[in-house]
Design a protein around this motif. Structure first.
Motif, mmCIF file in Angstrom:
data_model
loop_
_atom_site.group_PDB
_atom_site.id
_atom_site.type_symbol
_atom_site.label_atom_id
_atom_site.label_comp_id
_atom_site.label_asym_id
_atom_site.label_seq_id
_atom_site.Cartn_x
_atom_site.Cartn_y
_atom_site.Cartn_z
ATOM 1 N N PRO A 115 39.057 35.819 39.759
ATOM 2 C CA PRO A 115 39.787 35.295 38.604
ATOM 3 C C PRO A 115 38.951 35.202 37.334
ATOM 4 N N ASP A 116 37.659 34.918 37.451
ATOM 5 C CA ASP A 116 36.810 34.822 36.263
ATOM 6 C C ASP A 116 36.711 36.157 35.528
ATOM 7 N N ASP A 117 36.952 37.274 36.243
ATOM 8 C CA ASP A 117 36.886 38.589 35.608
ATOM 9 C C ASP A 117 37.988 38.767 34.559
ATOM 10 N N LEU A 118 39.030 37.920 34.609
ATOM 11 C CA LEU A 118 40.154 38.071 33.674
ATOM 12 C C LEU A 118 39.743 37.796 32.226
ATOM 13 N N THR A 119 38.612 37.139 32.030
ATOM 14 C CA THR A 119 38.141 36.906 30.663
ATOM 15 C C THR A 119 37.823 38.216 29.958
ATOM 16 N N GLU A 120 37.612 39.286 30.738
ATOM 17 C CA GLU A 120 37.312 40.597 30.165
ATOM 18 C C GLU A 120 38.567 41.462 30.026
ATOM 19 N N HIS A 121 39.724 40.886 30.304
ATOM 20 C CA HIS A 121 40.966 41.664 30.296
ATOM 21 C C HIS A 121 41.971 41.121 29.276
ATOM 22 N N ASN A 122 42.870 42.025 28.865
ATOM 23 C CA ASN A 122 43.971 41.642 27.981
ATOM 24 C C ASN A 122 45.104 41.099 28.859
ATOM 25 N N HIS A 167 43.453 29.567 43.462
ATOM 26 C CA HIS A 167 42.726 28.821 44.484
ATOM 27 C C HIS A 167 41.417 29.552 44.765
ATOM 28 N N ILE A 168 40.320 28.884 44.460
ATOM 29 C CA ILE A 168 38.991 29.466 44.632
ATOM 30 C C ILE A 168 38.196 28.545 45.555
ATOM 31 N N GLU A 169 37.770 29.083 46.698
ATOM 32 C CA GLU A 169 37.024 28.320 47.696
ATOM 33 C C GLU A 169 37.753 27.042 48.083
ATOM 34 N N GLY A 170 39.065 27.172 48.243
ATOM 35 C CA GLY A 170 39.866 26.057 48.739
ATOM 36 C C GLY A 170 40.287 25.043 47.701
ATOM 37 N N GLU A 171 39.916 25.242 46.440
ATOM 38 C CA GLU A 171 40.274 24.288 45.396
ATOM 39 C C GLU A 171 41.032 24.992 44.278
ATOM 40 N N LEU A 172 41.928 24.227 43.625
ATOM 41 C CA LEU A 172 42.703 24.770 42.513
ATOM 42 C C LEU A 172 41.856 24.818 41.254
ATOM 43 N N HIS A 173 41.818 25.990 40.634
ATOM 44 C CA HIS A 173 41.102 26.161 39.374
ATOM 45 C C HIS A 173 42.054 26.775 38.348
ATOM 46 N N ASN A 174 42.041 26.229 37.152
ATOM 47 C CA ASN A 174 42.807 26.809 36.050
ATOM 48 C C ASN A 174 41.866 27.656 35.204
ATOM 49 N N VAL A 175 42.100 28.961 35.225
ATOM 50 C CA VAL A 175 41.235 29.902 34.510
ATOM 51 C C VAL A 175 41.836 30.196 33.148
ATOM 52 N N GLN A 176 41.068 29.941 32.097
ATOM 53 C CA GLN A 176 41.574 30.191 30.742
ATOM 54 C C GLN A 176 41.603 31.692 30.490
ATOM 55 N N ILE A 177 42.742 32.148 29.967
ATOM 56 C CA ILE A 177 42.898 33.579 29.698
ATOM 57 C C ILE A 177 43.334 33.772 28.232
ATOM 58 N N GLY A 178 43.230 34.996 27.787
ATOM 59 C CA GLY A 178 43.658 35.332 26.432
ATOM 60 C C GLY A 178 44.210 36.742 26.399
ATOM 61 N N GLY A 179 44.968 37.047 25.370
ATOM 62 C CA GLY A 179 45.540 38.382 25.271
ATOM 63 C C GLY A 179 46.285 38.601 23.977
ATOM 64 N N ARG A 180 46.692 39.843 23.764
ATOM 65 C CA ARG A 180 47.294 40.236 22.499
ATOM 66 C C ARG A 180 48.799 40.014 22.455
ATOM 67 N N ILE A 181 49.447 39.918 23.609
ATOM 68 C CA ILE A 181 50.910 39.785 23.627
ATOM 69 C C ILE A 181 51.300 38.466 24.295
ATOM 70 N N ALA A 186 45.178 38.960 45.033
ATOM 71 C CA ALA A 186 46.150 38.355 45.946
ATOM 72 C C ALA A 186 45.557 37.195 46.739
ATOM 73 N N GLU A 187 44.275 37.288 47.103
ATOM 74 C CA GLU A 187 43.674 36.235 47.930
ATOM 75 C C GLU A 187 43.471 34.932 47.170
ATOM 76 N N TYR A 188 43.600 34.984 45.830
ATOM 77 C CA TYR A 188 43.402 33.788 45.018
ATOM 78 C C TYR A 188 44.719 33.197 44.473
ATOM 79 N N VAL A 189 45.797 33.938 44.606
ATOM 80 C CA VAL A 189 47.065 33.519 43.989
ATOM 81 C C VAL A 189 47.927 32.795 45.008
ATOM 82 N N THR A 190 48.253 31.546 44.720
ATOM 83 C CA THR A 190 49.125 30.765 45.606
ATOM 84 C C THR A 190 50.290 30.126 44.845
#
Length: 301
Positions: free
Chosen positions: A181-188, A205-219, A259-263
């Motif tokens: 999920p952290d790789d999404l910072t490099e994506h639109n 869900h990362i290592e059994g815990e819920l994490h909110n990953v900040q994302i950004g994009g053009r649309i 898929a393994e991180y999305v719940t």
């Protein structure tokens, strides 16, 4: 003082949308219905309806009276049903509001099929992603995809709707595939905005815990299908209900990611006012819709 029978007649006029339909339904003449509504307005000293040759529109006072009186009318119907057996008959009008995705995938067809099975049931259907106040706006049933908190409403779960992260093969060919999920910072990222401001986060869900990953994009859009189209066009990565993109994934237009991180899962519910128990037609419709969702469960799970 206004007569209770006139108030109930007024509710019927609003529900049917015309004096003539109510007159036919209650075996009255149009003039009697018109005179009784005029008498009600005189007793209350307010105008309740704007009359035209094509339709009736409620004034503010009329809308307030209708919203309150309709609940009382439903309570009276429930009392009659309990002793007369009327609730065994599948007839009458159901006003429904539902969101676009559920309507398009399942509910439009299911409601049409239900009406074919029960020819004395009338349906008024409003398709909108706006969360309506079903009591104030006079709906019998709402289909909602949400975490429900309103205790004044009764909710029956129809199905759970899984969400997925996805992108097109074209986009992934030009950008490195995200493996965390952290790789999404490099994506639109294609961002769903609906009555919200501030930073945008996707839950993982990362290592059994819920994490909110900040994302950004053009649309950004308040329409999920607009984001789906942008994802198919190769603009970026989207986080969408699986039901919306099931066929796109099946035909290869989109590929699931992380898929393994999305719940993330959201329930789809049939919601109706707590002020009454559903009559037979409403119970049958809700059960029919639940079965219709079940028949397409591959789209949602």
């Amino acid at each position: 003082m206004a007569k209770a029978d006139d108030i109930i007649l007024f509710v019927n006029v609003v529900d049917e949308g015309s004096f003539s339909k109510v007159a036919q339904k209650l075996n009255l003449t149009n003039s009697v219905v018109s005179k009784r509504i005029a008498r009600l307005e005189s007793d209350l000293n307010v105008q309740l309806l704007y009359r035209s040759t094509r339709k009736l529109n409620l004034t503010d006072a009329g809308r307030t009276l209708y919203n309150k009186a309709r609940i009382a009318n439903l309570a009276i119907q429930d009392a009659e049903d309990a002793v007369s057996g009327y609730s065994d008959e599948v007839r009458g009008k159901i006003r429904i509001t539902m969101p676009n995705v559920s309507a398009k995938l399942v509910l439009n067809r299911a409601i049409a099929e239900f009406c074919n099975l029960h020819e004395e049931v009338d349906v008024e259907l409003a398709i909108t992603n706006r969360v309506t106040n079903i009591i104030e706006e006079g709906y019998d049933l709402a289909i909602r995809t949400a975490h429900l908190e309103d205790s004044s409403l009764i909710a029956k779960r129809l199905i759970d709707s899984k969400w997925i992260v996805c992108a097109s093969p074209t986009y992934l060919k030009n950008k490195s595939r995200p493996n965390h999920p952290d790789d999404l910072t490099e994506h639109n990222c294609l961002i769903y905005k609906y009555d919200s401001t501030g930073p945008d986060f996707w839950p993982f869900h990362i290592e059994g815990e819920l994490h909110n990953v900040q994302i950004g994009g053009r649309i950004q859009s308040n329409n999920l299908d607009a984001l789906r189209q942008a994802a198919i066009a190769g603009v970026g990565v989207a986080f969408l209900p699986k039901a919306l993109v099931h066929e796109d994934i099946e035909d290869g237009a989109l590929s699931p990611l992380l898929a393994e991180y999305v719940t993330k899962t959201m329930g789809i519910y049939a919601v109706y006012p707590r002020s009454r128990q559903p009559d037979k037609k409403l119970k049958l419709l809700v059960n029919y819709l639940q079965e219709a969702f079940g028949n397409r469960s591959a789209y949602f799970y």
